[in-house]
Design a protein around this motif. Structure first.
Motif, PDB file in Angstrom:
ATOM      1  N   ARG A  38     -10.915  12.801  -7.148  1.00 44.01           N
ATOM      2  CA  ARG A  38     -10.452  11.934  -6.074  1.00 44.01           C
ATOM      3  C   ARG A  38     -11.098  12.370  -4.773  1.00 44.01           C
ATOM      4  O   ARG A  38     -11.461  13.530  -4.589  1.00 44.01           O
ATOM      5  CB  ARG A  38      -8.930  11.962  -5.952  1.00 44.01           C
ATOM      6  N   GLN A  39     -11.226  11.387  -3.884  1.00 39.79           N
ATOM      7  CA  GLN A  39     -11.757  11.671  -2.570  1.00 39.79           C
ATOM      8  C   GLN A  39     -10.980  10.876  -1.540  1.00 39.79           C
ATOM      9  O   GLN A  39     -10.959   9.640  -1.581  1.00 39.79           O
ATOM     10  CB  GLN A  39     -13.247  11.345  -2.479  1.00 39.79           C
ATOM     11  N   ALA A  40     -10.343  11.605  -0.655  1.00 38.42           N
ATOM     12  CA  ALA A  40      -9.598  10.997   0.436  1.00 38.42           C
ATOM     13  C   ALA A  40     -10.511  10.872   1.652  1.00 38.42           C
ATOM     14  O   ALA A  40     -11.484  11.627   1.777  1.00 38.42           O
ATOM     15  CB  ALA A  40      -8.379  11.843   0.773  1.00 38.42           C
ATOM     16  N   GLY A  42     -12.414  11.458   4.816  1.00 38.83           N
ATOM     17  CA  GLY A  42     -12.662  12.653   5.602  1.00 38.83           C
ATOM     18  C   GLY A  42     -12.541  13.952   4.851  1.00 38.83           C
ATOM     19  O   GLY A  42     -12.640  15.029   5.448  1.00 38.83           O
ATOM     20  N   LYS A  43     -12.314  13.858   3.542  1.00 44.25           N
ATOM     21  CA  LYS A  43     -12.159  15.075   2.738  1.00 44.25           C
ATOM     22  C   LYS A  43     -13.221  15.135   1.643  1.00 44.25           C
ATOM     23  O   LYS A  43     -13.805  14.125   1.267  1.00 44.25           O
ATOM     24  CB  LYS A  43     -10.760  15.135   2.121  1.00 44.25           C
ATOM     25  N   GLU A  44     -13.425  16.323   1.110  1.00 43.13           N
ATOM     26  CA  GLU A  44     -14.367  16.495   0.027  1.00 43.13           C
ATOM     27  C   GLU A  44     -13.771  15.982  -1.278  1.00 43.13           C
ATOM     28  O   GLU A  44     -12.544  15.937  -1.451  1.00 43.13           O
ATOM     29  CB  GLU A  44     -14.735  17.976  -0.112  1.00 43.13           C
ATOM     30  N   ARG A  45     -14.651  15.615  -2.185  1.00 42.60           N
ATOM     31  CA  ARG A  45     -14.215  15.216  -3.522  1.00 42.60           C
ATOM     32  C   ARG A  45     -13.523  16.384  -4.202  1.00 42.60           C
ATOM     33  O   ARG A  45     -13.971  17.538  -4.096  1.00 42.60           O
ATOM     34  CB  ARG A  45     -15.420  14.774  -4.341  1.00 42.60           C
ATOM     35  N   GLU A  46     -12.451  16.090  -4.907  1.00 39.29           N
ATOM     36  CA  GLU A  46     -11.640  17.111  -5.568  1.00 39.29           C
ATOM     37  C   GLU A  46     -11.471  16.758  -7.036  1.00 39.29           C
ATOM     38  O   GLU A  46     -11.089  15.632  -7.368  1.00 39.29           O
ATOM     39  CB  GLU A  46     -10.267  17.177  -4.887  1.00 39.29           C
ATOM     40  N   SER A  63      -2.353  21.552  -7.698  1.00 38.60           N
ATOM     41  CA  SER A  63      -1.577  20.651  -6.851  1.00 38.60           C
ATOM     42  C   SER A  63      -1.031  19.438  -7.605  1.00 38.60           C
ATOM     43  O   SER A  63      -0.148  18.742  -7.081  1.00 38.60           O
ATOM     44  CB  SER A  63      -2.422  20.173  -5.673  1.00 38.60           C
ATOM     45  N   GLU A  89      -0.077  12.263   0.035  1.00 37.79           N
ATOM     46  CA  GLU A  89      -1.315  13.037  -0.029  1.00 37.79           C
ATOM     47  C   GLU A  89      -2.128  12.768  -1.282  1.00 37.79           C
ATOM     48  O   GLU A  89      -3.243  13.267  -1.427  1.00 37.79           O
ATOM     49  CB  GLU A  89      -1.025  14.541   0.094  1.00 37.79           C
ATOM     50  N   ALA A  92      -6.193   8.278  -2.203  1.00 38.77           N
ATOM     51  CA  ALA A  92      -7.618   8.590  -2.342  1.00 38.77           C
ATOM     52  C   ALA A  92      -8.259   7.537  -3.233  1.00 38.77           C
ATOM     53  O   ALA A  92      -7.567   6.742  -3.882  1.00 38.77           O
ATOM     54  CB  ALA A  92      -7.815   9.973  -2.961  1.00 38.77           C
TER      55      ALA A  92
END
Length: 125
Positions: A38-40, A42-46, A63, A89, A92
């Motif tokens: 997933r990628q939210a 402004g955030k890096e892919r997780e 998480s 949270e 994403a």
């Protein structure tokens, strides 16, 4: 390479559930490990979850443990990600990815060489 198409995303209230699907075509799905990422904004892919080629081995990022469940049906060329107790949270774009690999899977995006286009999950009241 496998072609992947995700579906099942949407807008859901906190505490709700979704089941994401990843449809695979163009190969022999039971030769492939599948990862969910997933990628939210402004955030890096997780990497959040993965499942090995026969479904006998799975892994989750801390998480999401206890809330996400990955499964697959190789007869239908499908991989699923059940997401329960959704939180804001979790919002994403969710992607599935594949790599021809037996027995294990990984949460590192660099392992995978085929990617879907993503499906948006938005958790909001």
């Amino acid at each position: 390479q496998l072609q992947l198409v995700e579906s099942g995303g949407g807008l859901v209230q906190p505490g709700g559930s979704l089941r994401l699907s990843c449809a695979a075509a163009g190969g022999t799905p039971d030769y492939y490990a599948i990862g969910w990422f997933r990628q939210a904004p402004g955030k890096e892919r997780e990497g959040v979850s993965c499942i090995n080629n026969d479904g006998g081995w799975t892994n989750y990022v801390d998480s999401v443990k206890g809330r996400f469940t990955v499964s697959r049906d190789n007869a239908k060329n499908m991989v699923y990600l059940q997401i329960d107790e959704l939180k804001p949270e979790d919002t994403a774009v969710y992607y599935c990815a594949a790599r021809q690999l037996f027995r294990i899977c990984a949460l590192a995006g660099t392992w995978y060489d085929s990617w879907g286009q993503g499906t948006q999950v938005t958790v909001s009241s």
